[in-house]
Design a protein around this motif. Sequence first.
Motif, mmCIF file in Angstrom:
data_model
loop_
_atom_site.group_PDB
_atom_site.id
_atom_site.type_symbol
_atom_site.label_atom_id
_atom_site.label_comp_id
_atom_site.label_asym_id
_atom_site.label_seq_id
_atom_site.Cartn_x
_atom_site.Cartn_y
_atom_site.Cartn_z
ATOM 1 N N ARG A 149 -9.012 -4.081 -7.859
ATOM 2 C CA ARG A 149 -8.052 -3.019 -7.530
ATOM 3 C C ARG A 149 -7.853 -2.898 -6.020
ATOM 4 O O ARG A 149 -6.747 -2.696 -5.552
ATOM 5 N N ASP A 150 -8.927 -3.064 -5.257
ATOM 6 C CA ASP A 150 -8.798 -2.956 -3.805
ATOM 7 C C ASP A 150 -8.192 -4.211 -3.174
ATOM 8 O O ASP A 150 -7.900 -4.247 -1.989
ATOM 9 N N SER A 157 -5.284 -5.273 -4.117
ATOM 10 C CA SER A 157 -3.865 -5.177 -4.451
ATOM 11 C C SER A 157 -2.962 -5.046 -3.232
ATOM 12 O O SER A 157 -1.754 -4.907 -3.377
ATOM 13 N N THR A 158 -3.524 -5.097 -2.034
ATOM 14 C CA THR A 158 -2.693 -5.081 -0.834
ATOM 15 C C THR A 158 -2.624 -6.453 -0.167
ATOM 16 O O THR A 158 -2.045 -6.592 0.900
ATOM 17 N N TRP A 175 -1.105 -4.869 -9.732
ATOM 18 C CA TRP A 175 -2.462 -5.041 -10.263
ATOM 19 C C TRP A 175 -2.480 -4.743 -11.763
ATOM 20 O O TRP A 175 -3.100 -5.467 -12.546
ATOM 21 N N GLY A 179 0.802 -1.226 0.000
ATOM 22 C CA GLY A 179 0.000 0.000 0.000
ATOM 23 C C GLY A 179 0.828 1.265 0.000
ATOM 24 O O GLY A 179 0.287 2.362 0.129
ATOM 25 N N HIS A 202 -0.816 -1.462 -6.640
ATOM 26 C CA HIS A 202 -1.512 -1.083 -7.873
ATOM 27 C C HIS A 202 -0.617 -1.274 -9.092
ATOM 28 O O HIS A 202 -1.107 -1.549 -10.189
#
Length: 149
Positions: free
Chosen positions: A72-73, A75-76, A45, A29, A42
């Motif tokens: 996309r969310d 990606s952490t 991603w 992140g 990201h």
Amino acid sequence: MNHLLQRRLERANTLYLDLLDTMPPEHLGSYLRDLPSDTIGHQLWCVLGARESFPKAARAGEWQGFTSPVARDGSTDAATLRSAFVQTAADVDGWVAGIDAADEDSLRYVLALLEHETQHQGQLIRYLYGLGIDRPHTWQQQYALDEDF
């Protein structure tokens, strides 16, 4: 030619897996300080999305839009990303293996995918240095990082 491309894409995948295996997951992140940037996650991603989107475009003969196998969310989440890298590498390998040498459109997409992956690796190197994250050994070998010149 296909075999050479498959080996190079396999090497790119190894680099991404090594990054995920060695980097603390909380860095997914992270942004570059004081610079306009997206997160490390990201970046990954986007790599995954290109692996899904470029073969679709090649098969259809034109761009079909960008989709990624990871939200996309998501990606952490290191485990989710790692799993997607393994799956997309297998998918891309199968796609490249089936490309006819005379299919210039598909070969252009494969080369564009390889360029895209390499471009993201360059960006990620900036993140690793900028955030003080140790560079994986494979990245140091591939790009001669941390060597005295």
